[in-house]
Scaffold this active site. Sequence first.
Site, PDB file in Angstrom:
ATOM      1  N   LYS A 134     -11.979  -0.159  -0.801  1.00  0.00           N
ATOM      2  CA  LYS A 134     -10.991   0.604  -1.614  1.00  0.00           C
ATOM      3  C   LYS A 134     -11.800   0.833  -2.860  1.00  0.00           C
ATOM      4  CE  LYS A 134      -7.323  -0.689   1.473  1.00  0.00           C
ATOM      5  NZ  LYS A 134      -7.324   0.572   2.306  1.00  0.00           N
ATOM      6  N   SER A 154       0.750  -1.123   0.114  1.00  0.00           N
ATOM      7  CA  SER A 154      -0.017   0.025   0.179  1.00  0.00           C
ATOM      8  C   SER A 154       0.797   1.385   0.034  1.00  0.00           C
ATOM      9  CB  SER A 154      -0.881  -0.005   1.190  1.00  0.00           C
ATOM     10  OG  SER A 154      -0.220  -0.083   2.309  1.00  0.00           O
ATOM     11  N   HIS A 173      -5.487  -3.930  -2.332  1.00  0.00           N
ATOM     12  CA  HIS A 173      -5.335  -2.640  -3.344  1.00  0.00           C
ATOM     13  C   HIS A 173      -5.466  -3.234  -4.599  1.00  0.00           C
ATOM     14  CE1 HIS A 173      -4.622   0.748  -0.729  1.00  0.00           C
ATOM     15  NE2 HIS A 173      -3.888  -0.013   0.287  1.00  0.00           N
TER      16      HIS A 173
HETATM   17  C1  LIG Z   1      -2.669  -3.675   2.364  1.00  0.00           C
HETATM   18  C2  LIG Z   1      -3.650  -3.388   3.232  1.00  0.00           C
HETATM   19  N1  LIG Z   1      -4.695  -4.395   3.791  1.00  0.00           N
HETATM   20  C3  LIG Z   1      -5.607  -4.155   4.614  1.00  0.00           C
HETATM   21  C4  LIG Z   1      -6.022  -2.793   4.556  1.00  0.00           C
HETATM   22  C5  LIG Z   1      -7.232  -2.670   5.426  1.00  0.00           C
HETATM   23  O1  LIG Z   1      -8.584  -2.513   5.006  1.00  0.00           O
HETATM   24  P1  LIG Z   1      -9.465  -1.668   5.420  1.00  0.00           P
HETATM   25  O2  LIG Z   1      -9.352  -0.228   5.000  1.00  0.00           O
HETATM   26  O3  LIG Z   1     -10.819  -2.119   4.627  1.00  0.00           O
HETATM   27  O4  LIG Z   1      -9.806  -1.898   6.668  1.00  0.00           O
HETATM   28  C6  LIG Z   1      -5.310  -1.778   3.878  1.00  0.00           C
HETATM   29  C7  LIG Z   1      -6.068  -0.397   4.131  1.00  0.00           C
HETATM   30  O5  LIG Z   1      -6.305   0.294   4.879  1.00  0.00           O
HETATM   31  C8  LIG Z   1      -4.357  -2.169   3.308  1.00  0.00           C
HETATM   32  O6  LIG Z   1      -3.750  -0.865   2.762  1.00  0.00           O
END
Ligand SMILES: Cc1ncc(COP(=O)(O)O)c(C=O)c1O
Length: 393
Positions: free
Chosen positions: A241, A182, A210
């Site tokens: 996302k 990310s 992502h």
């Molecule tokens: C790589 C990654 N995994 C998991 C998440 C968590 O997802 P969520 O925002 O739906 O809790 C995020 C982002 O916030 C992320 O960038």
Amino acid sequence: MRHDPLAFLGDELGGLKAQGLYRHLRVLDDEQAARTRVDGRSVVNLSSNNYLGLTTHPALKKKALAALEQFGVGTGSVRTIAGTMQIHVELERRLAEFKKTEAAVVFQSGFAANAGTVAALLTKDDFVISDELNHASIIDGARLSRASIKVFPHRNVKAAAEIVRDLPKAGRKLLITDGVFSMDGDLGALPALCDVAEEHGLIMMVDDAHASGVFGENGRGTVDHFGLHGRVDVQVGTLSKAIGALGGYVAGNRNLIDFLQHRGRPFLFSTSHPPSVTATCLAALDVLAEEPQLIQTLWRNTKVFKDGLRALGFNTGASESPITPIIVGDAGKAMQLSDRLFVEGVFAQGIGFPTVARDKARVRTIVTATHTQADLQFALDIFARVGRELDLI
Ligand SMILES: Cc1ncc(COP(=O)(O)O)c(C=O)c1O
């Protein structure tokens, strides 16, 4: 006067301020969109994960409103007591179909999906083998599980294999990578990690937060992108996302999903999604199938913007996705870059420790399918001006 037992927090916050890491929350005055208003200023928004612009897609809004009218604003219960509606079951069926797996289960967030799954699968007698840049939710899940955590250098499959070779025979072993990282926008070394997992009988897990909606046929993610169907045991995705709403899910075989419905603690102990959120996600899956041009536009915009930043001479790291970091190094400088861009009308957040390593502070950009060419050119012109002003290019 009463002694303030939280006084140490003032010191901690002072430390953040001294390092240039203290941030005020930016507040949107309008909808989440490619051009919006933030803190009273009109900006080109390069900070959102709204890859396909679905947060404001008319079909999603319509389905959300209809579900809200029909079923109300909330579910009033956790999934395992009275909080499972037909619409939740239907979304899970559709997600399994989308990911080409036997079954899927939805969690309240991507964070909960990762943390809840890793913590449920492992015990203190087990092992997690994890890329050093994996998301915080994976790290927290690993800590909650009390398994031994073995971290391999970023994308270094050889090092991961060596770690695995040195582990005792007994104990479950989970090999895990982000599909897209990310903060850097590069891809996990999924194909080679699958080979390692198969050779040593490991559980293979990918966090495609992502990648879902971005990579693979109709946005099916990195497993589809790399042609690895059937070789990744646990696929996590988010609904927050590219899908534009809220939530996370795990897709895999029937036993995995049944097990998580019995042992995934966020699933068991936190209230299920409002029907409007679930209906939104169902509508988003329809859009992914029916409007593939959105993903094509996302990739066209990604190329224009990434090429533009590189041509200007910025250090954009190893990104292969719509996430493009501008790596600055010093946190204070990254925040200064972000602040100057903002004043000029470009919203691109500065990111520092602990989200990234101390010497790898950056401004992170994400383009979406809804940015126009004029938006992207405007942003590139501002990057050029501010980058020169701050001696970055
Ligand atoms: C790589 C990654 N995994 C998991 C998440 C968590 O997802 P969520 O925002 O739906 O809790 C995020 C982002 O916030 C992320 O960038």
